[in-house]
Design a protein around this motif. Structure first.
Motif, mmCIF file in Angstrom:
data_model
loop_
_atom_site.group_PDB
_atom_site.id
_atom_site.type_symbol
_atom_site.label_atom_id
_atom_site.label_comp_id
_atom_site.label_asym_id
_atom_site.label_seq_id
_atom_site.Cartn_x
_atom_site.Cartn_y
_atom_site.Cartn_z
ATOM 1 N N THR A 45 4.984 6.107 1.443
ATOM 2 C CA THR A 45 3.920 6.717 0.707
ATOM 3 C C THR A 45 3.732 6.114 -0.621
ATOM 4 O O THR A 45 2.541 5.911 -1.053
ATOM 5 C CB THR A 45 4.890 7.900 0.111
ATOM 6 O OG1 THR A 45 5.063 8.869 1.353
ATOM 7 C CG2 THR A 45 3.897 9.011 -0.410
ATOM 8 N N MET A 46 4.908 5.387 -1.103
ATOM 9 C CA MET A 46 4.494 4.587 -2.437
ATOM 10 C C MET A 46 3.570 3.299 -2.087
ATOM 11 O O MET A 46 2.670 2.859 -2.892
ATOM 12 C CB MET A 46 5.849 3.797 -2.991
ATOM 13 C CG MET A 46 6.632 4.943 -3.716
ATOM 14 S SD MET A 46 8.063 3.975 -4.309
ATOM 15 C CE MET A 46 7.498 3.302 -5.838
ATOM 16 N N THR A 47 3.592 2.716 -0.970
ATOM 17 C CA THR A 47 2.611 1.613 -0.671
ATOM 18 C C THR A 47 1.214 2.224 -0.564
ATOM 19 O O THR A 47 0.171 1.687 -1.027
ATOM 20 C CB THR A 47 3.144 1.017 0.776
ATOM 21 O OG1 THR A 47 4.502 0.484 0.485
ATOM 22 C CG2 THR A 47 2.106 -0.129 0.931
ATOM 23 N N VAL A 48 1.080 3.358 0.336
ATOM 24 C CA VAL A 48 -0.423 3.815 0.559
ATOM 25 C C VAL A 48 -0.930 4.603 -0.939
ATOM 26 O O VAL A 48 -2.050 4.365 -0.992
ATOM 27 C CB VAL A 48 -0.595 4.748 1.527
ATOM 28 C CG1 VAL A 48 -0.081 4.143 3.053
ATOM 29 C CG2 VAL A 48 0.270 5.988 1.527
ATOM 30 N N THR A 49 0.048 4.840 -1.662
ATOM 31 C CA THR A 49 -0.802 5.412 -2.964
ATOM 32 C C THR A 49 -0.719 4.435 -4.052
ATOM 33 O O THR A 49 -0.910 4.509 -5.084
ATOM 34 C CB THR A 49 0.210 6.758 -3.572
ATOM 35 O OG1 THR A 49 1.621 6.304 -3.722
ATOM 36 C CG2 THR A 49 -0.113 7.914 -2.500
ATOM 37 N N GLU A 50 -0.583 3.102 -3.516
ATOM 38 C CA GLU A 50 -0.771 2.097 -4.510
ATOM 39 C C GLU A 50 0.276 2.049 -5.642
ATOM 40 O O GLU A 50 0.284 1.201 -6.673
ATOM 41 C CB GLU A 50 -2.134 1.983 -5.239
ATOM 42 C CG GLU A 50 -3.401 1.992 -4.518
ATOM 43 C CD GLU A 50 -4.888 1.854 -5.092
ATOM 44 O OE1 GLU A 50 -4.782 2.473 -6.230
ATOM 45 O OE2 GLU A 50 -5.622 1.178 -4.680
ATOM 46 N N GLN A 51 1.494 2.670 -5.351
ATOM 47 C CA GLN A 51 2.506 2.599 -6.369
ATOM 48 C C GLN A 51 3.431 1.226 -6.377
ATOM 49 O O GLN A 51 3.733 0.710 -7.234
ATOM 50 C CB GLN A 51 3.656 3.422 -6.078
ATOM 51 C CG GLN A 51 3.145 5.102 -6.667
ATOM 52 C CD GLN A 51 3.967 6.139 -6.317
ATOM 53 O OE1 GLN A 51 5.197 6.149 -6.701
ATOM 54 N NE2 GLN A 51 3.643 7.081 -5.492
ATOM 55 N N VAL A 106 3.402 -0.272 5.747
ATOM 56 C CA VAL A 106 2.884 0.422 6.304
ATOM 57 C C VAL A 106 1.024 0.270 6.343
ATOM 58 O O VAL A 106 0.736 -0.350 5.685
ATOM 59 C CB VAL A 106 3.016 2.155 5.836
ATOM 60 C CG1 VAL A 106 2.423 1.836 4.147
ATOM 61 C CG2 VAL A 106 2.146 2.979 6.185
ATOM 62 N N GLY A 123 -2.991 4.644 5.886
ATOM 63 C CA GLY A 123 -2.769 5.806 4.935
ATOM 64 C C GLY A 123 -2.121 6.624 5.443
ATOM 65 O O GLY A 123 -0.850 6.315 6.082
ATOM 66 N N ASP A 130 1.478 -1.567 -5.574
ATOM 67 C CA ASP A 130 0.546 -2.396 -6.315
ATOM 68 C C ASP A 130 0.709 -2.232 -7.890
ATOM 69 O O ASP A 130 0.691 -3.173 -8.501
ATOM 70 C CB ASP A 130 -0.810 -2.151 -5.862
ATOM 71 C CG ASP A 130 -1.263 -2.744 -4.541
ATOM 72 O OD1 ASP A 130 -0.612 -3.611 -4.346
ATOM 73 O OD2 ASP A 130 -2.373 -2.349 -4.051
ATOM 74 N N GLY A 131 1.105 -0.897 -8.305
ATOM 75 C CA GLY A 131 1.272 -0.649 -9.682
ATOM 76 C C GLY A 131 2.526 -1.307 -10.154
ATOM 77 O O GLY A 131 2.284 -1.825 -11.246
ATOM 78 N N LEU A 132 3.512 -1.412 -9.271
ATOM 79 C CA LEU A 132 4.703 -2.087 -9.789
ATOM 80 C C LEU A 132 4.237 -3.762 -10.099
ATOM 81 O O LEU A 132 4.743 -4.092 -11.005
ATOM 82 C CB LEU A 132 5.931 -2.169 -8.573
ATOM 83 C CG LEU A 132 6.753 -0.866 -8.771
ATOM 84 C CD1 LEU A 132 7.562 -0.896 -7.735
ATOM 85 C CD2 LEU A 132 7.410 -0.573 -10.001
ATOM 86 N N GLN A 133 3.539 -4.112 -9.154
ATOM 87 C CA GLN A 133 3.286 -5.394 -9.203
ATOM 88 C C GLN A 133 2.422 -5.732 -10.431
ATOM 89 O O GLN A 133 2.633 -6.812 -10.958
ATOM 90 C CB GLN A 133 2.643 -6.234 -7.847
ATOM 91 C CG GLN A 133 3.544 -7.051 -7.108
ATOM 92 C CD GLN A 133 2.927 -7.353 -5.851
ATOM 93 O OE1 GLN A 133 2.427 -6.423 -5.073
ATOM 94 N NE2 GLN A 133 3.491 -8.326 -5.388
ATOM 95 N N ALA A 134 1.388 -4.966 -10.573
ATOM 96 C CA ALA A 134 0.629 -5.044 -11.587
ATOM 97 C C ALA A 134 1.391 -5.002 -12.839
ATOM 98 O O ALA A 134 0.682 -5.560 -13.957
ATOM 99 C CB ALA A 134 -0.459 -3.926 -11.951
ATOM 100 N N LEU A 135 2.367 -4.633 -12.889
ATOM 101 C CA LEU A 135 3.261 -4.389 -14.430
ATOM 102 C C LEU A 135 4.284 -5.705 -14.267
ATOM 103 O O LEU A 135 5.407 -5.432 -15.167
ATOM 104 C CB LEU A 135 3.845 -3.134 -14.358
ATOM 105 C CG LEU A 135 3.135 -1.815 -14.707
ATOM 106 C CD1 LEU A 135 3.994 -0.485 -14.401
ATOM 107 C CD2 LEU A 135 2.391 -1.887 -15.970
#
Ligand SMILES: Nc1ncnc2c1ncn2[C@@H]1O[C@H](COP(=O)(O)OP(=O)(O)O)[C@@H](O)[C@H]1O
Ligand SMILES: [Mg+2]
Lengths: 258, 270
Positions: free
Chosen positions: A123-129, A224, A227, A131-136
């Motif tokens: 779920t974290m992967t498909v909701t871009e979380q 995953v 979606g 990516d969000g970590l990586q962006a930070l």
């Protein structure tokens, strides 16, 4: 024609499996690299430990109690026939500590905690979380995977210790009820015949199973595809992957230490 | 700390990206000067979000060159990328809020991992949440928020570390006009305060054109048009003009193409 198509299908499956095995291997290497030098996100590890323990202790206690009792029932006819009353503790303990405990609790842990972990990471992967970590500038391996692997290994060992103890209680209760054997007899049969090595044999299995479950569940969670539908597929693949790994590793470890 | 004078904050040259053989970007070239405000518009599923992720270094291009804040993203290895990402803020189209953390912890997250002192974190998080109109929601979890609120938490998180370059993916999608103009006021104020560079992807053409100094239109995997935001609605290019104005008559070609592009390839992400 049909033959060729099923051959192609088989080929595709083998390729997919090889890719997944390779992927888990790469993830394992990344986890090991992230642990040198040993840096661990304490908060994440504790949070996961807490959540996993909460989720799995009750069910493990319940199952272990029944398994411990069940061994006695299976044993009962044999005991009655040969009067092998002094062997009940040893027999059940040997089977539970070395084999039944680790494998049963491992499979249950995989279904309960591993599956949940896969769903969470997927779920974290498909909701871009992720990516969000990586962006930070946060490494998902270090922040998400390593604490989960460590927590699952610790937790599965702890659960196995708890499960062993509870199964012993189950054995004592059923021995008393079915065979009228005093709990002391069961206990001395166990401690007189089993050494720490039997116990540690099971614990080392749990440690390895814990790592296998964690790596399988993290791998399928993070890779995953597709979606929300993919989340279900990922959970499925992770549980199957973990079950196959557990059986294979159990065989390997038993064979190598026999 | 902004990029050196004369050096672009973001520079793309012939950037290409495909997923499973399906071309999404086919040679995108763009330049954003330091302190600039670029708006990117274009049909749905045209690769706008992919373009932002490429700029943030979250994905790698198949072709072309990307320079961001003086770093070559194609040649950069992971440690260099990680260092660069600390200077970039990003708002994701789907917010990407960490659902296991409260609103305040989400906004504090970038500061926490940058080693900022605890009392300063508290002060900055409170100020940011006030700025996006979410004071009082600190302890809520993302699942309890509406889409618009999540978006604003995402904006707070993207800007709390005072990044030099901030990438906004659809900052106002699904918001009412009043909130939309408030959000853009906020972006403008942030930029005036920090001198950062902003790249905004938006489907709300009028609002983004009012905010940006330059508009680029992504179409068929390329930059179809780029120019001053003020000139967008009178662009010579018929496709661009009708897309910007939302005119159906002239925009039929654009529309049909975007519908085509919106149909996901088998196995592709939604
Ligand atoms: N990680 C990915 N894997 C496969 N396909 C992707 C991925 N990211 C985006 N796509 C595809 O690329 C196309 C462009 O997506 P996107 O950049 O999100 O469009 P938009 O312009 O609406 O932001 C879509 O068709 C999408 O399915
Ligand atoms: Mg998008």
């Amino acid at each position: 024609m049909i033959f060729r198509r099923s051959l192609t299908q088989l080929g595709g499956r083998v390729m997919a499996m090889a890719r997944d095995v390779g992927g888990v291997f790469v993830l394992t290497m990344e986890v090991l690299r992230a642990l040198i030098p040993p840096r661990l996100d304490g908060r994440e590890t504790v949070r996961n430990l807490y959540k996993m323990g909460n989720r799995s202790v009750p069910i493990v206690v319940l199952t272990a109690l029944f398994v411990g009792g069940l061994m006695v029932i299976q044993f009962a006819a044999f005991v009655k026939q040969f009067g092998a009353r002094a062997l009940v503790g040893w027999g059940t303990g040997y089977a539970v500590f070395r084999e039944v405990g680790p494998i049963l609790i491992g499979l249950m842990f995989s279904g309960r905690v591993g599956a949940n972990n896969t769903a969470e990471l997927a779920t974290m992967t498909v909701t871009e979380q992720v990516d969000g970590l990586q962006a930070l500038a946060i490494d998902p391996i270090r922040y998400l995977v390593v604490p989960r692997v460590v927590a699952m290994m610790i937790m599965l060992v702890a659960l196995t210790v708890i499960g062993d103890a509870v199964a012993l209680i189950g054995t004592m209760i059923m021995s008393y009820v079915v065979l009228d054997i005093h709990p002391y007899t069961v206990w001395y049969s166990l401690v007189d015949n089993l050494g720490p090595s039997d116990f540690l044999h099971g614990i080392s299995k749990s440690l390895v199973f814990g790592a296998a479950i964690a790596l399988s569940s993290c791998y399928f969670g993070l890779t995953v595809r597709g979606g929300a539908v993919g989340v279900g597929r990922a959970v499925n693949a992770a549980v199957v992957g973990a079950a196959v790994s557990i059986c294979f590793l159990d065989f390997l470890m038993t064979y190598l230490t026999a | 700390m902004t990029a050196r004078d004369g050096q672009a904050a973001v520079e793309l040259e012939g950037v290409g990206k495909a997923f499973g053989g399906r071309r999404v970007l086919a040679g995108v070239s763009l330049t954003v000067p330091p302190g600039g405000r670029l708006g990117i518009i274009g049909p749905a599923a045209g690769g706008k979000s992919v373009l932002l992720k490429l700029i943030a270094g979250l994905q790698r291009p198949d072709a072309g060159a990307i320079r961001v804040l003086g770093h070559d993203l194609v040649a950069a290895r992971e440690p260099e990328l990680a260092a660069l990402r600390k200077r970039i803020g990003m708002l994701f189209q789907n917010y990407a809020l960490f659902d296991f953390l409260s609103v305040a912890d989400n906004v504090a997250f970038p500061l926490l991992h940058a080693g900022v002192a605890a009392d300063e974190i508290d002060a900055r998080v409170a100020a940011r949440l006030r700025a996006v109109g979410l004071a009082g929601s600190e302890s809520k979890m993302p699942a309890e928020l509406s889409g618009g609120m999540k978006k604003r938490v995402g904006i707070a998180r993207a800007t709390v570390a005072r990044a030099e370059l901030v990438l906004y993916d659809e900052p106002t999608a699904g918001l009412d006009p009043v909130t939309t103009s408030k959000i853009y006021d906020l972006l403008r104020a942030d930029q005036a305060e920090t001198g950062s560079t902003a790249v905004v992807v938006s489907s709300d053409v009028a609002a983004v054109a009012a905010f940006a100094d330059t508009i680029a239109m992504l179409h068929d995997g390329r930059i179809r048009w780029v120019g001053a935001a003020a000139g967008l609605f009178d662009a010579d290019d018929l496709v661009v003009r009708s897309f910007a104005r939302g005119e159906e008559r002239d925009g039929a070609a654009v529309l049909s193409r975007s519908v085509e592009a919106a149909r996901p390839a088998p196995g592709a992400w939604p």
